[in-house]
Scaffold this active site. Structure first.
Site: not given
Ligand code: UGA
Length: 442
Positions: A127, A152-153, A155, A249, A257, A260, A327
């Site tokens: 990114t 857009f994956l 973790e 989301f 957290g 990303c 992280r």
């Molecule tokens: C995010 C994006 O979802 C991916 O599409 C993107 O590729 C990635 O960043 C990146 O740029 O590498 P990621 O950080 O792995 O992915 O995790 P998410 O599943 O998006 O969750 C991020 C945070 O938001 C977590 O702390 C999760 O608990 C929180 N979250 C997620 C919420 O509090 N509420 C939600 O409805 C969804």
């Protein structure tokens, strides 16, 4: 060697690099992985992945045994025969929100020294802020083409997401330059958007910024539900059914957290500032997120009156379920703040065996062991927490309070066990006559 029989070189073996490595190997391509860290390459050669994700250890072993994946510590051997070189190195945020692109420039410098057998296409997957790939392209134009193909994956499901993208974005000077890369993913049969490099960079950063904005919105709505005595489950479900909005989301919690979202929103705010544009939406997204852990702590404090000298059971430290990554985990931030306020924590996370904790706090190896406390807080949305019968821990919690910062537990089951349940925008008071308490289950 034809383009299609050449190995694909992948620079970087973090989440993005490994998902590309395993995903492309699953599609049948031969992969040359490269990492600057020799110890990491050594472990990978022995089939040990650098992070936890269901199925990846088995998949890595299988592809190494089938000789589809090889790992290298020298760039020359890794990249020489490749026509497509995918670069997936880290681009962490600096203090001021700008992206640190040192690893990316270093990788390009190393690639410039390779004696390629054919004209290569460099595919940037990290990114990056808008404008970065045009600057990189200007530097490589005498020996390579350069395109931007963001990922857009997520973790925890990185390989699955790699193999099942909603869309494939290719940012290139001319679509023809991106064809070699698109051929690698042809079997996926997904829509491909050819666009400019700068557009592709904006698509990536703005997608993350919008998802983060949605979470902050859900948190503000849930906080409003708390104040009004409404229920966030129903309110957000009702909102999410509108197809123009969508329910993904929109799950409230302790805030987003991980490595990303915060980084990308900060980077967008930084870019907006550089161009003299409004950054209010980005800044507000971050402000709401920074405040959310304090709101959750306030709920706990409200129930306990004071946090000083209390013992708090903590379920979850990872920044989200499905990963061992702590992280930028807000769970960790909450634990640190509890420590500052004089509480001791007994912490359990199914994926985190070690973590820096405040003095007097400790990690334990079972969920129930963490419940010998005054109150219990849920900070990561692991589904297994919901499967534990509240009767198994109700008697352990001396003040009979559960603060569910992720809305994963069933409020009525918790209340029926004689506990006060406080979630994010929802609650349930303990039923006056607790059902029979299970004993001897610790
Ligand atoms: C995010 C994006 O979802 C991916 O599409 C993107 O590729 C990635 O960043 C990146 O740029 O590498 P990621 O950080 O792995 O992915 O995790 P998410 O599943 O998006 O969750 C991020 C945070 O938001 C977590 O702390 C999760 O608990 C929180 N979250 C997620 C919420 O509090 N509420 C939600 O409805 C969804």
């Amino acid at each position: 060697m034809s383009t299609l029989t050449r190995p694909v070189c992948i620079v970087g073996t973090g989440y993005v690099g490994m998902a590309c490595t395993l995903g492309l190997a699953d599609l049948g391509w031969r992969i040359h992985g490269y990492d600057i860290l020799p110890e990491r390459v050594e472990r990978l050669r022995r089939g040990i992945p650098p992070y936890r994700e269901p199925g990846i250890a088995e998949s890595l072993r299988e592809h190494i045994d089938a000789e589809r994946i090889h790992f290298f510590t020298d760039m020359e051997s890794a990249a020489r025969d490749a026509q497509v070189v995918i670069v997936a190195v880290g681009t962490p945020a600096r203090e001021d929100g700008s992206a640190d692109l040192n690893a990316l420039w270093k990788a390009i410098e190393q690639l410039s020294l390779v004696r390629f057998a054919t004209w290569p296409t460099i595919v940037i997957r990290s990114t990056v802020p808008p404008g970065t790939c045009d600057a990189l392209a200007a530097n490589v134009e005498t020996w390579a083409d350069l395109i931007y193909a963001p990922e857009f994956l997520r973790e925890g499901s990185a390989v699955r997401d790699f193999l099942n993208p909603d869309r494939i974005i290719v940012g290139a000077e001319h679509p023809a330059v991106g064809v070699g890369y698109v051929q690698l993913l042809e079997q996926l049969q997904k829509p491909v958007v050819f666009t400019s490099r700068c557009n592709a960079e904006l698509i990536k950063s703005c997608s993350n910024a919008f998802l983060a904005l949605k979470i902050s919105f859900a948190n503000e709505v849930a906080n409003m539900c708390d104040a009004l005595g409404a229920t966030s489950d129903d309110v957000l479900r009702g909102i999410g059914y509108d197809q123009r909005i969508g329910s993904e989301f929109l799950r409230p919690g302790i805030g987003f957290g991980g490595p990303c979202f915060e980084k990308d929103v900060k980077s967008m705010a930084h870019v907006a500032g550089q161009y003299g544009l409004g950054r209010e939406l980005f800044s507000a997204t971050l402000r709401v997120n920074d405040a959310q852990p304090h709101r959750i702590l306030k709920i706990l404090e409200g129930e306990l009156t004071t946090l000083a000298d209390t013992t708090i059971g903590i379920w979850g430290l990872a920044f989200k379920a499905g990963t061992d990554d702590i992280r930028d985990s807000l769970a960790l931030r909450i634990v640190e703040e509890l420590g500052r306020r004089g509480a001791r924590m007994i912490v359990y996370d199914p994926a985190v065996p070690l973590a820096p904790l405040p003095l007097g706090s400790r990690l334990v190896h079972s969920a129930l062991a963490a419940t010998h406390a005054d109150a219990l807080m849920v900070l990561t949305e692991w589904p297994e927490f919901a499967r534990i019968d509240p009767l198994a821990y109700a008697a352990n919690l001396s003040r009979r309070i559960v603060v569910d910062g992720r809305n994963v537990l069933d409020p009525s089951r918790v209340a029926a066990a004689g506990l006060t349940y406080r979630g994010v925008g929802r609650w349930e008071r303990a039923t006056p006559e607790p059902l029979q308490l299970a004993s001897g289950l610790t």
